[in-house]
Design a protein around this motif. Structure first.
Motif: not given
Length: 152
Positions: A33-37
């Motif tokens: 899962d992508a890290l949310i920034v």
């Protein structure tokens, strides 16, 4: 990547078993899962980021936009509620943590409505010429999120 300590502190800590399971999963499958920034600030994925950094495992990021830090804090809490098996105590704590942020957003909305009303008055329009959003109700928002009544 910036770790904002205020945002990081909003996240209930993983139990040792949850942490070990997440680390084993990332070591086996990578960071799925992508890290949310938000800009350069990490919003979601603090534990995954720490594990990936520790083991030099690549990760993806996904940008998300917020109008304010208050909106970011609310999103962080809601996201945790949606993805983790939390105790009722943690759920209530996360939702009640939203109270100040929701009050701030409500004050901003009401101030904006007042400004729009003044602008309409100066243009010769009545407040009735423009539909208004429903009034902001922090208590109702929190109660609905918890599946509870407002007591009214």
């Amino acid at each position: 990547m910036i770790i904002d300590q205020e945002f990081n502190a909003l996240i209930p800590p993983l139990t040792p078993d949850e942490r070990a399971g997440l680390e084993a999963s990332i070591l086996t499958e990578g960071c799925r899962d992508a890290l949310i920034v938000w800009g350069d600030i990490l919003i979601d994925g603090h534990n995954r980021y720490e594990i990936c950094t520790k083991h030099n495992i690549p990760y993806k990021t996904q940008q998300i936009e917020f109008a304010s830090r208050a909106e970011a804090r609310i999103w962080i809490r809601k996201n945790q509620l949606a993805r983790r098996n939390l105790t009722d105590g943690w759920k209530i704590e996360l939702e009640l943590g939203n109270k100040q942020d929701l009050l701030e957003i409500g004050r901003q909305r009401e101030a904006q409505k007042g400004k729009e009303g003044r602008e309409m008055y100066l243009k010769g329009l009545s407040i009735n010429d423009k539909p208004l959003d429903p009034p902001h109700n922090t208590r109702a928002i929190i109660a609905e999120s918890l599946g509870m009544s407002t007591g009214k």
